[in-house]
Scaffold this active site. Structure first.
Site, mmCIF file in Angstrom:
data_model
loop_
_atom_site.group_PDB
_atom_site.id
_atom_site.type_symbol
_atom_site.label_atom_id
_atom_site.label_comp_id
_atom_site.label_asym_id
_atom_site.label_seq_id
_atom_site.Cartn_x
_atom_site.Cartn_y
_atom_site.Cartn_z
ATOM 1 N N GLU A 1 11.546 10.973 -22.604
ATOM 2 C CA GLU A 1 10.511 11.571 -21.873
ATOM 3 C C GLU A 1 9.362 12.039 -22.571
ATOM 4 O OE1 GLU A 1 12.137 15.106 -19.808
ATOM 5 O OE2 GLU A 1 14.286 14.256 -19.652
ATOM 6 N N GLU B 1 19.995 18.484 -21.420
ATOM 7 C CA GLU B 1 19.762 19.820 -22.020
ATOM 8 C C GLU B 1 20.886 20.674 -22.096
ATOM 9 O OE1 GLU B 1 16.555 21.045 -19.379
ATOM 10 O OE2 GLU B 1 15.090 19.120 -19.835
HETATM 11 O O1 G3I Z 1 7.919 16.979 -3.564
HETATM 12 C C1 G3I Z 1 7.971 18.472 -3.364
HETATM 13 C C2 G3I Z 1 6.839 18.946 -2.326
HETATM 14 O O2 G3I Z 1 7.125 18.520 -0.851
HETATM 15 C C3 G3I Z 1 6.783 20.363 -2.255
HETATM 16 O O3 G3I Z 1 5.810 20.859 -1.240
HETATM 17 C C4 G3I Z 1 6.265 20.837 -3.700
HETATM 18 C C5 G3I Z 1 6.529 22.455 -3.594
HETATM 19 O O4 G3I Z 1 6.802 23.093 -4.731
HETATM 20 O O5 G3I Z 1 7.494 20.525 -4.404
HETATM 21 C C6 G3I Z 1 7.539 19.194 -4.529
HETATM 22 O O6 G3I Z 1 8.626 18.693 -5.541
HETATM 23 C C7 G3I Z 1 8.538 19.015 -6.817
HETATM 24 C C8 G3I Z 1 8.546 17.952 -7.554
HETATM 25 O O7 G3I Z 1 8.613 18.235 -9.178
HETATM 26 C C9 G3I Z 1 7.388 16.988 -7.469
HETATM 27 O O8 G3I Z 1 6.436 17.348 -7.859
HETATM 28 C C10 G3I Z 1 9.627 19.997 -6.828
HETATM 29 O O9 G3I Z 1 9.342 21.536 -6.657
HETATM 30 C C11 G3I Z 1 9.633 20.350 -8.501
HETATM 31 O O10 G3I Z 1 10.817 21.115 -8.985
HETATM 32 C C12 G3I Z 1 9.843 19.058 -9.172
HETATM 33 O O11 G3I Z 1 10.034 19.251 -10.515
HETATM 34 C C13 G3I Z 1 10.286 18.152 -11.620
HETATM 35 C C14 G3I Z 1 11.260 18.954 -12.750
HETATM 36 O O12 G3I Z 1 11.776 17.951 -13.484
HETATM 37 C C15 G3I Z 1 12.425 19.466 -11.714
HETATM 38 O O13 G3I Z 1 13.239 18.177 -10.928
HETATM 39 C C16 G3I Z 1 9.066 17.712 -12.493
HETATM 40 O O14 G3I Z 1 8.460 16.614 -11.442
HETATM 41 C C17 G3I Z 1 9.700 16.545 -13.621
HETATM 42 O O15 G3I Z 1 8.636 15.924 -14.473
HETATM 43 C C18 G3I Z 1 10.740 17.484 -14.343
HETATM 44 O O16 G3I Z 1 11.275 16.381 -15.242
HETATM 45 C C19 G3I Z 1 11.979 17.310 -16.416
HETATM 46 C C20 G3I Z 1 13.093 16.337 -16.730
HETATM 47 O O17 G3I Z 1 13.907 15.931 -15.550
HETATM 48 C C21 G3I Z 1 13.982 16.905 -17.618
HETATM 49 N N1 G3I Z 1 13.158 17.165 -18.940
HETATM 50 C C22 G3I Z 1 11.889 18.066 -18.673
HETATM 51 C C23 G3I Z 1 11.059 17.336 -17.625
HETATM 52 C C24 G3I Z 1 9.871 18.196 -17.314
HETATM 53 O O18 G3I Z 1 9.999 19.501 -16.781
#
Ligand code: G3I
Length: 380
Positions: A287, A171
């Site tokens: 994705e 990105e």
């Molecule tokens: O596992 C923790 C949990 O322990 C905690 O209590 C909770 C509280 O917020 O968060 C949980 O983790 C989250 C994790 O996803 C699992 O659900 C993180 O906060 C959250 O930031 C994380 O978000 C991910 C995001 O990228 C940032 O890494 C999304 O799952 C994931 O689908 C998303 O993927 C992105 C790609 O990398 C790049 N392109 C867009 C795509 C969608 O946004």
């Protein structure tokens, strides 16, 4: 069936530890796959796609796999390539400025290796999913360069020979900043200028010369002014990288789609893929998922529209021979980032039905739509 509460589980981190959680020998013993084919039973999507010369798979996380054995089963059937969804982001293995903890990443590498799956790394440089300490790390040119060098050498080096591809920079484009080059203002850009992108690719290539190196971007597929600006910026960036001899091998089109969006133009998408291919690059769909935000609540209508969107998009993309890989951002509605996103979640509060399997791992019309798109695709 209720979705299990996974929030109690924390990433196992050992601050300051540099010791690999898994001996390097064990990592390398995982089969070095032929990049295409050979994975999954005949009925699985990975095998169907491989028949057309396309590598097909999904993103998954350790938390999801440990929470639901059913998810592992459908991934085993359908995916020829696995993308760790969180574990290879900085927040997934950089507990401290000095430390690396590869426990979760190695778990995913083992999961893929034991099942004969290829692996894709996501992502070496991204302005999101950075650990809290990153904000206090040196943000000047020398400090940021040292940080990037150490990170990319360590992470890409650890899995060298095991990754089919790496998203090296994720990105990098955002026209909202109104820069002439269309680049996003990130800590990396502010410290190092646009050259941070070339630097990251060169470091990744040195660390893992076998991996295909990918520039990954979103908002590239629709006939809107915003997406047109993103396409133009991405093409200019890739053209410059090729002219400078930067080792970039593919563009990743994320393809977070919306079933309610109107005006998808197959010709426009195909034309863009051809422009990228003309630069000597492959094109990956990295994705893919389809939100049903904006559609009425009735499930059959939502599922039909989502399936139609998968099919229409894939038929267009797969018609281009440069398209070599398709990865879904999740297989089952049980786990999806979309319910947490203000842009992708449904306004009526119902869980989205964005993926190929429902929350109980039963295939939906979208599974058949993807299968049909691969059956109809020309071989490459
Ligand atoms: O596992 C923790 C949990 O322990 C905690 O209590 C909770 C509280 O917020 O968060 C949980 O983790 C989250 C994790 O996803 C699992 O659900 C993180 O906060 C959250 O930031 C994380 O978000 C991910 C995001 O990228 C940032 O890494 C999304 O799952 C994931 O689908 C998303 O993927 C992105 C790609 O990398 C790049 N392109 C867009 C795509 C969608 O946004």
């Amino acid at each position: 069936m209720p979705v299990p509460d996974l929030t109690a589980r924390k990433l196992v981190q050992r601050p300051g530890s540099r010791k690999p959680a898994l001996p390097r020998r064990a990592l390398l013993a995982a089969p070095l796959l032929p990049l295409l084919g050979g994975a999954g039973p005949a009925a699985g999507l990975g095998a169907l796609a491989a028949g057309k010369g396309v590598l097909f798979g999904t993103a998954l996380t350790r938390m999801e796999l440990e929470g639901s054995p059913g998810l592992g089963r459908i991934a085993e059937t359908d995916a020829a390539v696995i993308v760790p969804g969180l574990e290879l982001k900085w927040s997934g293995h950089r507990p401290s400025p000095e430390g690396f903890d590869f426990g979760d990443a190695d778990f995913m590498v083992r999961f893929a290796g034991e099942r004969g799956k290829a692996l894709r790394g996501h992502a070496l440089v991204w302005h999101e999913a950075l650990p809290p300490w990153f904000a206090s790390a040196p943000q000047d040119a020398a400090g940021m360069r040292a940080l990037l060098e150490r990170h990319i050498r360590t992470v890409a080096g650890r899995y060298a020979g095991r990754m089919q591809s790496w998203d090296v920079v994720n990105e990098p484009v955002e026209p909202w900043y109104r820069r002439a080059d269309g680049l996003r203002e990130t800590p990396f850009l502010r410290a190092l200028g646009p050259g941070y992108i070339d630097l990251a690719f060169r470091l990744a290539h040195e660390a893992d010369p076998a991996a295909r190196l990918v520039l990954n971007e979103y908002g590239l597929e629709m006939p809107t002014e915003d997406n047109a600006a993103r396409r133009a910026a991405v093409l200019a960036l890739l053209r410059g990288m090729r002219a400078r001899g930067v080792p970039v091998h593919a563009l990743g089109i994320q393809a977070h789609l919306s079933a309610a969006a109107r005006g998808f133009d197959a010709g426009l998408l195909r034309g863009f893929i051809r422009e990228v291919a003309a630069l000597g690059l492959e094109v990956y769909v990295t994705e893919l998922d389809v939100t049903d935000r904006g559609l009425p609540p009735e499930i059959p209508a939502r599922d039909a529209a989502v399936a139609r969107c998968y099919r229409t998009f894939l038929e267009a993309a797969l018609a281009e021979p440069a398209l070599r890989l398709v990865v879904l951002w999740g297989l089952s509605d049980r786990y999806t980032w979309m319910n947490d996103s203000p842009h992708a979640r449904r306004e009526d509060g119902l869980p989205v039905r964005a993926h190929l399997y429902d929350g109980n791992f039963r295939p939906k019309p979208a599974w058949h739509a993807v299968a049909d798109a691969f059956r109809a695709a020309p071989p490459r």
